[in-house]
Design a protein around this motif. Structure first.
Motif, mmCIF file in Angstrom:
data_model
loop_
_atom_site.group_PDB
_atom_site.id
_atom_site.type_symbol
_atom_site.label_atom_id
_atom_site.label_comp_id
_atom_site.label_asym_id
_atom_site.label_seq_id
_atom_site.Cartn_x
_atom_site.Cartn_y
_atom_site.Cartn_z
ATOM 1 N N LYS A 176 -31.564 35.726 84.320
ATOM 2 C CA LYS A 176 -32.671 36.625 84.043
ATOM 3 C C LYS A 176 -32.333 37.470 82.810
ATOM 4 O O LYS A 176 -31.260 38.042 82.724
ATOM 5 C CB LYS A 176 -32.928 37.539 85.243
ATOM 6 C CG LYS A 176 -34.157 38.437 85.090
ATOM 7 C CD LYS A 176 -34.379 39.248 86.347
ATOM 8 C CE LYS A 176 -35.578 40.180 86.202
ATOM 9 N NZ LYS A 176 -36.817 39.452 86.008
ATOM 10 N N GLN A 199 -38.432 34.008 88.945
ATOM 11 C CA GLN A 199 -37.529 32.865 89.084
ATOM 12 C C GLN A 199 -37.178 32.600 90.548
ATOM 13 O O GLN A 199 -37.101 31.447 90.977
ATOM 14 C CB GLN A 199 -36.260 33.090 88.276
ATOM 15 C CG GLN A 199 -35.335 31.865 88.266
ATOM 16 C CD GLN A 199 -34.076 32.107 87.455
ATOM 17 O OE1 GLN A 199 -33.785 33.238 87.093
ATOM 18 N NE2 GLN A 199 -33.345 31.059 87.164
ATOM 19 N N HIS A 205 -37.598 31.469 83.072
ATOM 20 C CA HIS A 205 -37.252 32.642 83.870
ATOM 21 C C HIS A 205 -38.415 33.031 84.780
ATOM 22 O O HIS A 205 -38.214 33.427 85.931
ATOM 23 C CB HIS A 205 -36.918 33.825 82.958
ATOM 24 C CG HIS A 205 -35.748 33.561 82.056
ATOM 25 N ND1 HIS A 205 -35.891 33.144 80.749
ATOM 26 C CD2 HIS A 205 -34.422 33.654 82.277
ATOM 27 C CE1 HIS A 205 -34.697 32.991 80.201
ATOM 28 N NE2 HIS A 205 -33.780 33.291 81.095
#
Length: 533
Positions: A269, A496, A480
């Motif tokens: 992330k 995600q 993501h």
């Protein structure tokens, strides 16, 4: 690797190409290539870009003359010298890049080259009725009197398929026919292929999407470096074994390198700040309220069915088709009314149609790569050749573009290498946000893995990426987050930890989350492993 494997059918083939050679400037594009297709057989032809697939098919259809070898079709030796001659013999070809006349009507394109005539003039009523009949057999209800340019690329691809079917061919060659189609359109195409098969028509199916091969093909030919390295029933090859044969690498090596083409790749992330914020983008009738955001260092996916507004959203953000709504870049309100304005603020855009909107075929790799950078390379109307050469060499090296030299015409490169040049064209402008519309469309597993790795690397350096893809697996592997569009509006953004094929399909089809709609889950999927929205 082991020796080439050939499992021959006992039935008499409809098509048999044997020991085919073809060289360009002394370099072999084909060397003892083989292809054997039975009547009513759906036959996969695969290999990396540059493996020789397109060259073999162009030799078959008369685009190129072979240097050696034999071609038999319907039991007779043939030597087609032009595509129309191959068509008259019963071979129809559908190319990956739509090869139609966009300013002509749908009916004129479906019947292009074989229009019905009356007293020496085109019989428009019969032509339009025949076009409706062929399209109706594919489950399409189009206004055949409208220009083809009025329709999306996906619909144009279906019209190209209809044109081939209108020829009443005995063999239909489909080169990446699903590259512009969503899942629903792909299923419709598969239905057409199965009807052709039931009628005894053979199909050569070229695709880099492995799931499609297993869904519709019974036999397969694998090519590598201009040679045929495997022929036989597809059911005898696992996906991993198939990729191993195609790339010429061991199965364990592929697993370790993550190049199986169907393994999930973990992405971290991003910790960056908000880069682009779009709120309530509108441009009737295609956009009815799209909101999304892209962080610095984030790969944001954009998913949706055909007609959901994915490409229109990208073009609206880039200023190519501006409309209503609010856009902010690094917190600053912007209102790009043209691509030039967006480019000046650090945006870059790779469109989905390489041939139509991307490459300049007759130009060199050097000229194509530096096209967007020319204003910065020019002084008093003169291009700084030394600086241009440094830029080209740097990005050819960084993106591993395979070409004989920077002066090689880009049309001679494989699809994957053309795509790398287009990426380099924008990366050399040092953008803040890179918009990618179907970045791996029509390229092989190896090139796809390279481009996916490059996108991840660029995001890791802080570049924001907005990526449109019809391939759910690609979105799951490399994004993501994913924003899902439906009927021109954003319906859900999945983090995600929430991403799964079931979640994407549910949002695309119904605008729902499988957490609240258990009917969308398969028996082995459960919401417990996903975080709450």
């Amino acid at each position: 690797m082991s020796q080439p494997t050939f499992v021959q059918s006992t039935a008499s083939p409809l098509l048999h190409m044997s020991n085919v050679d073809k060289a360009f400037a002394g370099v072999h594009a084909l060397k003892n290539a083989e292809l054997r297709v039975g009547p009513g057989e759906v036959h996969a032809l695969i290999g990396q870009n540059g493996a020789g697939k397109s060259t073999l098919l162009k030799v078959l259809t008369g685009v190129y003359r072979r240097d050696a070898g034999q071609i038999q079709f319907a039991g007779e030796d043939v030597n087609f010298t032009s595509p129309p001659q191959a068509q008259r013999a019963g071979i129809a070809t559908i190319y990956q890049e739509v090869n139609l006349v966009r300013l002509q009507t749908v009916a004129e394109n479906v019947m292009l080259g074989h229009e019905p005539r009356r007293f020496g003039f085109i019989d428009r009523a019969r032509m339009e009725n025949r076009a409706r009949e062929v399209l109706g057999g594919m489950g399409l209800d189009l206004d055949v009197k409208r220009p083809l340019a009025d329709f999306s690329l996906a619909v144009q691809q279906m019209v190209a398929i209809a044109r081939a079917l209108a020829l009443d061919a005995r063999l239909v060659v489909m080169d990446e026919p699903t590259s512009s189609l969503d899942d629903q359109e792909v299923e419709r195409l598969f239905g057409v292929i199965r009807r052709l098969q039931a009628q005894g028509v053979a199909v050569i199916f070229v695709s880099h999407r492995l799931d499609e091969l297993y869904a519709v093909c019974s036999h397969i030919t694998v090519m590598r470096d201009g040679r045929t390295v495997h022929q036989g029933p597809l059911a005898e090859l696992s996906k991993l074994r198939l990729v191993s044969v195609m790339l010429g690498r061991g199965e364990q090596e592929l697993v370790q390198q993550g190049q199986t083409g169907f393994q999930r790749v973990a992405v971290k992330k991003p910790a960056g700040q908000p880069l682009l914020e779009a709120h309530d983008l509108r441009r009737p009738p295609h956009l009815r309220g799209v909101s999304l955001g892209v962080m610095e260092g984030e790969v944001m996916g954009l998913a949706g069915l055909l007609g959901s507004g994915r490409s229109e959203t990208a073009r609206a953000i880039f200023g190519a088709e501006p409309g209503g709504g609010e856009l902010r870049l690094n917190g600053r309100a912007v209102n790009w009314r043209s691509p030039q304005a967006a480019i000046r603020d650090g945006l870059a855009f790779c469109g989905e149609d390489r041939k139509q909107d991307g490459i300049v075929p007759e130009w060199s790799v050097r000229e194509n790569l530096t096209l967007a950078l020319l204003p910065h390379l020019t002084r008093a109307g003169v291009v700084d050749r030394a600086e241009q050469r440094r830029v080209v060499e740097r990005f050819i090296g960084r993106l591993n573009v395979r070409c004989s030299s920077p002066e090689q015409p880009i049309r001679e490169l494989s699809g994957g290498n053309q795509q790398k040049v287009l990426l380099a064209r924008w990366l050399c402008t040092s953008p803040k946000l890179l918009i990618l519309d179907e970045p791996t469309r029509g390229i092989d597993v190896g090139a796809k893995a390279e481009i996916q790795s490059l996108i991840s690397e660029l995001a890791g350096e802080g570049l924001g990426v907005l990526m449109i893809s019809s391939d759910l697996e690609e979105l799951l592997e490399g994004c993501h987050r994913v924003t899902v569009l439906r009927d021109g509006a954003s319906v859900q953004t999945l983090e995600q930890t929430e991403l799964s094929e079931a979640a994407l399909l549910a949002a695309m089809a119904h605008g729902t989350d499988p957490l609240t709609d258990p009917s969308t889950l398969s028996d082995h999927e459960a919401p417990a492993h996903r975080s709450a929205p």
